[in-house]
Design an enzyme around this catalytic site. Structure first.
Site, PDB file in Angstrom:
ATOM      1  N   GLU A 212      43.148  39.149  47.127  1.00 26.16           N
ATOM      2  CA  GLU A 212      43.071  37.832  46.479  1.00 26.16           C
ATOM      3  C   GLU A 212      44.216  36.953  46.995  1.00 26.16           C
ATOM      4  O   GLU A 212      45.205  37.461  47.520  1.00 26.16           O
ATOM      5  CB  GLU A 212      43.269  37.994  44.958  1.00 26.16           C
ATOM      6  CG  GLU A 212      42.379  39.006  44.301  1.00 26.16           C
ATOM      7  CD  GLU A 212      41.033  38.424  43.928  1.00 26.16           C
ATOM      8  OE1 GLU A 212      40.944  37.205  43.760  1.00 26.16           O
ATOM      9  OE2 GLU A 212      40.070  39.201  43.822  1.00 26.16           O
ATOM     10  N   LYS A 227      42.388  51.717  36.390  1.00 25.07           N
ATOM     11  CA  LYS A 227      41.452  52.815  36.703  1.00 25.07           C
ATOM     12  C   LYS A 227      41.989  54.152  36.188  1.00 25.07           C
ATOM     13  O   LYS A 227      41.229  55.013  35.740  1.00 25.07           O
ATOM     14  CB  LYS A 227      41.203  52.848  38.204  1.00 25.07           C
ATOM     15  CG  LYS A 227      40.405  51.606  38.652  1.00 25.07           C
ATOM     16  CD  LYS A 227      40.495  51.361  40.133  1.00 25.07           C
ATOM     17  CE  LYS A 227      39.668  50.125  40.510  1.00 25.07           C
ATOM     18  NZ  LYS A 227      39.947  49.678  41.884  1.00 25.07           N
TER      19      LYS A 227
END
Ligand SMILES: NC(=O)c1ccc[n+]([C@@H]2O[C@H](COP(=O)([O-])OP(=O)(O)OC[C@H]3O[C@@H](n4cnc5c(N)ncnc54)[C@H](OP(=O)(O)O)[C@@H]3O)[C@@H](O)[C@H]2O)c1
Length: 349
Positions: A212, A227
């Site tokens: 990004e 995660k």
């Protein structure tokens, strides 16, 4: 033939990829699995929620989205300004939730998931926010309402790790996992192993669309922490807070450190790990959670050349199988769509 009516909330990269995949595979799903899947609801932030009892025309909606036209131009629909309002007022068997990940409070996905489960809808999601912050609570809510909450795509996209552990390895006692769960940092570290410095490697990852404009969530390890929290809940049944994961990103890794590791036959990787630590007290074994760079020997499955670039990998340590390693893509519209598809099919079994 089983009929499954889906509402899709979030119609960006992953939502549109999933819609395309289902349109492509519609006939195969009927033939192979005896399931006829229809989209009855679709929502994004700009245009709100559209619903059609008899099913929406997916190619038409993809075309409207491609032309940036309001989704409400689809004929014969009922429209609500917000996804939450539409979800609460309409009916479907499954919510597919793919709005952006927000690791502060999980919104807007958290409210969508809660509302759908409370209504007795199954939920399939790729959104890491609700899964990382409240997997245990949401799984309990799903059980209370007799429905399933599935989240294969939240970790390693469509590469099957959650189903491998929970279904494929059912009955095994897992006592540790180690993984490369963030493609952006893996790409940067692989580029650094080929001689680039950190800034060059990051710029290259950004130019290729792997990082990004603001890469903080990836390079500081927050995405891998999310995660790790999801795996802690699903594999070990533990609800950890983000601050309980020891976290160090890759921003301070120098080309010299990467080169010194290579000279010593090692590769630096950002490793997410969970490990049960034996304890004698009645509270049971403690769970250690870490996300940090580490130098792995070249014969470690996580350091194999195939786990370079944006690939992800997870090694699972269990009593009956010693070590199992799953390697595969960890992002991408079709790859993430595959995880959602597998979860939707699993609901029909
Ligand atoms: N991209 C990947 O490879 C990948 C891999 C694994 C998991 N994921 C996860 O999948 C999810 C979706 O990712 P993406 O890449 O598709 O993101 P994206 O392209 O930014 O799309 C997000 C979509 O959610 C919509 N949205 C935002 N707020 C909403 C609200 N309140 N109500 C209804 N819709 C809303 C957006 O609407 P507008 O179109 O109007 O802005 C957009 O359509 C994220 O949680 C991400 O972490 C992505």
């Amino acid at each position: 033939m089983k009929h499954l009516r889906l509402s899709l909330v979030g119609f960006g990269v992953v939502g549109q990829g999933f819609a395309e995949l289902l349109a492509d595979k519609h006939a195969d799903l009927k033939q192979q699995f005896g399931v006829d899947v229809t989209f009855v609801g679709v929502a994004n932030a700009r245009h709100g929620f559209i619903y059609r009892e008899d099913g929406l025309d997916i190619p038409r909606i993809l075309e409207l989205a491609a032309k940036q036209h309001p989704l409400a131009e689809h004929p014969g629909i009922t429209h609500w300004d917000s996804a939450l309002g539409g979800l609460q007022a309409s009916s479907a068997d499954v919510l597919v939730e793919v709005t952006p990940t927000n690791l502060r409070d999980g919104e807007p996905g958290m409210s969508h998931v809660r509302a759908a489960l409370a209504k007795g809808m199954h939920v399939v999601t790729a959104n890491k926010g609700p899964a990382a912050l409240a997997a245990t609570e949401l799984l309990t809510l799903a059980r209370q309402h007799g429905v399933q909450l599935r989240m294969e795509s939240t970790v390693m996209a469509g590469t099957p790790v959650i189903s491998t552990i929970r279904e494929g390895m059912a009955g095994a006692r897992v006592y540790g996992i180690r993984g490369i769960l963030n493609g952006t940092t893996n790409y940067i570290l692989s580029a650094m192993a080929s001689g680039r410095d950190y800034a060059e490697a990051l710029a290259e990852a950004q130019a290729r669309g792997y990082a990004e404009t603001d890469p903080t969530a990836d390079v500081e390890g927050y995405d891998a922490v999310a995660k790790t929290l999801i795996l802690a809940a699903l594999i070990f049944g533990r609800t950890l807070k983000p601050e309980q994961v020891v976290r160090r990103g890759i921003t301070t890794i120098s080309r010299e450190q990467v080169q010194t590791a290579l000279d010593g036959g090692k590769r630096i990787k950002l490793i997410a790990s969970l490990r049960l630590l034996a304890s004698d007290d009645e509270k049971g074994d403690a769970l250690e959670a870490r996300v940090e760079p580490g130098a792995l020997p070249l014969d470690d499955p996580l350091a194999l050349a195939r786990v370079d670039g944006v690939m992800n990998a997870l090694t699972i340590q269990a009593d009956t199988l010693s070590e199992v390693t799953v390697i595969g893509p960890g992002a991408g519209r079709m790859q993430t769509g595959q995880g959602l598809l597998a979860d939707v099919i699993a609901l029909t079994r």
